[in-house]
Design a protein around this motif. Structure first.
Motif, PDB file in Angstrom:
ATOM      1  N   LEU A 269       0.831  -1.206   0.000  1.00  0.00           N
ATOM      2  CA  LEU A 269       0.000   0.000   0.000  1.00  0.00           C
ATOM      3  C   LEU A 269       0.867   1.258   0.000  1.00  0.00           C
ATOM      4  O   LEU A 269       0.572   2.228  -0.703  1.00  0.00           O
ATOM      5  CB  LEU A 269      -0.924  -0.007   1.220  1.00  0.00           C
ATOM      6  CG  LEU A 269      -2.024  -1.075   1.247  1.00  0.00           C
ATOM      7  CD1 LEU A 269      -2.839  -0.953   2.524  1.00  0.00           C
ATOM      8  CD2 LEU A 269      -2.941  -0.953   0.037  1.00  0.00           C
TER       9      LEU A 269
ATOM     10  N   SER B 220       2.298   1.729  -3.420  1.00  0.00           N
ATOM     11  CA  SER B 220       1.280   2.227  -4.343  1.00  0.00           C
ATOM     12  C   SER B 220       1.040   3.721  -4.153  1.00  0.00           C
ATOM     13  O   SER B 220       0.823   4.455  -5.122  1.00  0.00           O
ATOM     14  CB  SER B 220      -0.025   1.453  -4.139  1.00  0.00           C
ATOM     15  OG  SER B 220      -0.956   1.778  -5.143  1.00  0.00           O
TER      16      SER B 220
ATOM     17  N   VAL C  60      -5.116  -1.537  -3.208  1.00  0.00           N
ATOM     18  CA  VAL C  60      -3.831  -1.011  -3.678  1.00  0.00           C
ATOM     19  C   VAL C  60      -4.068   0.071  -4.734  1.00  0.00           C
ATOM     20  O   VAL C  60      -3.414   1.118  -4.737  1.00  0.00           O
ATOM     21  CB  VAL C  60      -2.961  -2.155  -4.234  1.00  0.00           C
ATOM     22  CG1 VAL C  60      -1.718  -1.606  -4.933  1.00  0.00           C
ATOM     23  CG2 VAL C  60      -2.546  -3.104  -3.108  1.00  0.00           C
TER      24      VAL C  60
END
Length: 431
Positions: free
Chosen positions: A225, A228, A359
């Motif tokens: 995460l 991203s 994500v």
């Protein structure tokens, strides 16, 4: 009705055809889309980025809900809806050359993208098995690069007549693709969530809860995460301003009697060829065999991308800027399927589409946060400054990839967390 006779091998072929067709249609559109926005709609750098911010805001709002739909009801249906909406968005953008219409088109495109994001990867992983999915992602990237390459001269030829034609045509073909896939796309490897009598939202809430628990329990998913978010922070400025940089800061060399839009066909064509080569090199070097191999590849690709973007932003000569852009584009296109393969191996099928969507949503947050002020810098100061800052913002991703490799090594040979029972105990303790 035809989908019931489709085999696993056929599903793989359908996936490649779908990805190839999608890349071809996007090639028609994106070869001239930014030129259209700069020269016909006459958007300034801030407006260019606000177009992207609108797109990412829609993705932020709908990424996880549509991912849950894919995990609970049907990945196939989610993909079909998404392709139709994407087509409607691009058709609207090309038909109405106004800033407001371009913004409205981003809403349709963004909503469609959230239906396909995660659902496509989860669908093919279920149909052919997650062990084969990583190789499928890389092969699809290669097929997409070839299809995009084929689309470029067609887009340029149509744009020479009217720059709006390839955009409208690409949008219409997306709708046709959705209709064709509805006849042949199987869904044999996916089991929908059980129906809940009292509330249809029950399975969706449970899937979201399971996904959040999994992300909290597995450190590597939290790292994904964070990666991203970084990718979102840097990418919006680069993606929206590179065309304006070529048009505004350089004089495009004359190509005889051909129109300047041909240059963007050349840029796209060479970029696609390089992407095919770098993706094949990554596949042959075993870059998707283990999480550690994926991390090493992604660290190198990330640092190379940062350097190439900085050279592109600061170059004083067109040739140097062009070469740097091609390198950055090729490295970025190779990174995506490797990252997807790593994430795919870290998540169970039951929540795979939702985690992919989470994500994607974090990526959208990064683009929303980073895009507008990068656009303001491009308008108030210079495009060179905006692009340079965008490139530097990618640097932390290399450190995060290294962290993810360590976490995957601790998790075990498959890159996942410890056995399910201890994980569930730790989850309950955190609720």
């Amino acid at each position: 009705m035809f989908a019931s006779h489709i085999t696993r091998r056929d599903a793989y072929r359908i996936y490649l055809i779908m990805e190839g067709a999608t890349a071809f249609f996007l090639g028609l559109i994106f070869t001239v889309n930014m030129v259209y926005q700069v020269t016909v709609v006459d958007l300034n750098p801030l407006q260019l980025v606000l177009v992207g911010t609108t797109l990412e805001a829609v993705i932020f709002l709908f990424e996880v809900p549509t991912g849950i739909v894919a995990d609970v009801y049907s990945r196939r249906l989610s993909v079909l809806i998404g392709l139709a909406l994407i087509g409607a968005g691009f058709a609207l953008e090309g038909l109405v050359p106004a800033f407001g219409a371009v913004l409205a088109a981003q809403v349709l495109w963004g909503l469609g993208a959230t239906f396909t994001s995660g659902a496509t990867q989860a669908w093919i992983a279920d149909e052919i098995g997650e062990d084969r999915a990583g190789a499928a992602f890389l092969r699809a990237a290669q097929v997409g690069a070839v299809a995009g390459l084929v689309a470029i001269p067609i887009s340029v030829a149509l744009a020479s007549l009217n720059v709006r034609i390839p955009i409208v045509l690409g949008g219409a073909l997306f709708v046709v693709l959705a209709g064709g896939l509805s006849l042949v796309m199987p869904e044999d490897g996916f089991t929908p969530a059980p129906r809940v009598t009292r509330s249809p939202w029950g399975p969706m809430r449970q899937t979201l809860r399971d996904s959040l628990h999994l992300i909290r329990a597995r450190g590597v998913l939290l790292t994904f995460l964070a990666i991203s978010a970084v990718l979102g922070l840097y990418s919006e400025g680069f993606d929206r301003l590179w065309t304006a940089h070529f048009l505004g800061d350089f004089t495009l060399p004359a190509l005889g009697s051909l129109k300047p839009v041909v240059w963007f066909g050349i840029i796209g064509a060479v970029g696609s060829l390089l992407s095919i080569g770098t993706t094949e090199l990554a596949r042959r070097r075993g870059s998707i065999e283990t999480p550690q191999a994926m991390a090493r590849a992604l660290i190198g690709l990330t640092l190379g991308t940062v350097g190439a973007i900085l050279v592109f932003a600061l170059a004083g000569r067109f040739g140097l800027a062009l070469g740097a852009y091609w390198i950055a584009s090729a490295l970025r296109s190779t990174s995506e399927p490797i990252f997807n393969a790593w994430l795919n191996r870290s998540v169970e099928s039951s929540v795979r589409a939702t985690v992919f969507s989470a994500v994607g949503q974090v990526n959208a947050i990064g683009q929303i946060a980073g895009g507008p002020w990068i656009g303001w810098i491009g308008t108030a100061w210079s495009l060179r400054a905006a692009l340079s800052i965008s490139g530097l913002m990618l640097t932390p991703a290399a450190l995060l990839f290294a962290r993810g490799a360590r976490q995957s090594a601790d998790a075990g040979p498959d890159g996942r967390a410890l056995p399910d029972v201890p994980v569930l105990v730790s989850i309950e303790e955190t609720v």
